[in-house]
Design a protein around this motif. Structure first.
Motif, PDB file in Angstrom:
ATOM      1  N   GLN A   1      39.665  49.963  42.375  1.00 43.93           N
ATOM      2  CA  GLN A   1      39.058  48.626  42.392  1.00 43.93           C
ATOM      3  C   GLN A   1      39.750  47.706  41.396  1.00 43.93           C
ATOM      4  N   ARG A   2      39.975  48.208  40.202  1.00 42.73           N
ATOM      5  CA  ARG A   2      40.626  47.395  39.173  1.00 42.73           C
ATOM      6  C   ARG A   2      42.042  47.012  39.600  1.00 42.73           C
TER       7      ARG A   2
ATOM      8  N   ALA B   1      41.702  44.282  42.193  1.00 41.37           N
ATOM      9  CA  ALA B   1      41.284  43.029  41.564  1.00 41.37           C
ATOM     10  C   ALA B   1      42.444  42.397  40.811  1.00 41.37           C
TER      11      ALA B   1
END
Length: 292
Positions: free
Chosen positions: A91-92, A95
């Motif tokens: 996810q990071r 993002a």
């Protein structure tokens, strides 16, 4: 929120599978075209096909690998369609690339084809190709490209490979080839060696112009360009006599290829982090390599 993508996903996934089928047939035809000269010569190579699964469910694919053929020492052509929820680390990473909404809704879907060929004859270049579509609830994009990795470079082979990709790009956008060639030169650079992995090609990612049909058509064009870019090089070089020094240069170059894929390749990292079959993810590694 991105709605109404199910049909698009199905079309993309089906097309990646159809491209895989075309490539497998073409590569087995190359094996058949090389006649054995003695009873001890290897039989024409054939692909072994294995189903793969994403750890914990969420789709899978087909891993097709040929080993020890007359032309190909090892070649893998994988297709997969996977889905699920991205782990926090992934996810990071998404993002950081500008993908919105990952913390609120980390679902993803991805489909694509990935190919790496390591050849018997050191005069025939190794090659890599992939195309893919990625989706989250807030974004979608295409990526892919092809790059050539000779250990013994022939400038005319490099020119043919790039010219074929240039023609494919220019059918859709006059500035696509120079942009994506420059991206490949940067992406396939090996920092700790201070050199490129090969002689380049094209690479693109995060392709979303807002027109899904146009972006899908471009990705199909790049996929279709692979065989005419690569097969003539195999046909031109496969009968070239080679020496033990040539083989040594090939194995050392494969070491560079392995270093890049294990340390820097974005697809390798994503596949392992999202739980895809490790054997399929690491299919790109050569069967033999050496370091000085």
């Amino acid at each position: 929120m991105i709605d109404g993508m199910d049909e698009h996903k199905a079309r993309a996934s089906a097309w990646f599978r159809s491209l895989r089928d075309q490539i497998l047939a073409a590569f087995e035809d190359l094996e058949d075209a090389v006649a054995g000269t003695s009873p001890t010569d290897p039989a024409p190579g054939r692909f072994e096909v294995t189903e793969t699964e994403r750890e914990g469910g969420g789709g899978g694919g087909l891993m097709s690998v040929m080993r020890g053929g007359r032309v190909f020492e090892k070649v893998g052509v994988n297709v997969s369609t996977v889905h699920g929820r991205l782990a926090e680390r992934a996810q990071r990473a998404m993002a950081a690339r500008g993908v919105p909404g990952m913390e609120a809704d980390p679902r993803f879907w991805a489909s694509g084809i990935s190919l790496v060929a390591h050849m018997q004859n050191p005069h025939v270049p190794a090659v890599h190709m992939n195309t893919r579509m990625f989706w989250t609830p807030h974004a979608w994009w295409f990526g892919g490209g092809s790059d050539l990795n000779p250990c013994l470079e022939y400038p005319e082979d490099t020119e043919h490979f790039h010219a074929t990709l240039r023609t494919a790009c220019e059918a859709h956008s006059p500035d696509a080839y120079p942009r994506f060639k420059a991206w490949a030169d940067e992406y396939f650079f090996v920092p700790h060696r201070g050199r490129a992995r090969g002689v380049g090609g094209i690479f693109y990612d995060d392709l979303n112009t807002g027109d899904w049909e146009a972006d899908f058509a471009f990705t199909q064009e790049i996929g279709r360009a692979f065989l005419p870019a690569f097969v003539p090089l195999v046909e031109r070089r496969d009968a070239t006599p080679w020496t033990e020094a040539d083989r040594d240069a090939q194995l050392i170059h494969r070491g560079l290829y392995a270093e890049y894929n294990l340390v820097y390749d974005r697809g390798t990292k994503f596949g392992l982090e999202t739980g895809h079959d490790a054997n399929a993810v690491l299919m790109s590694l050569p069967p033999l390599a050496k370091w000085v």
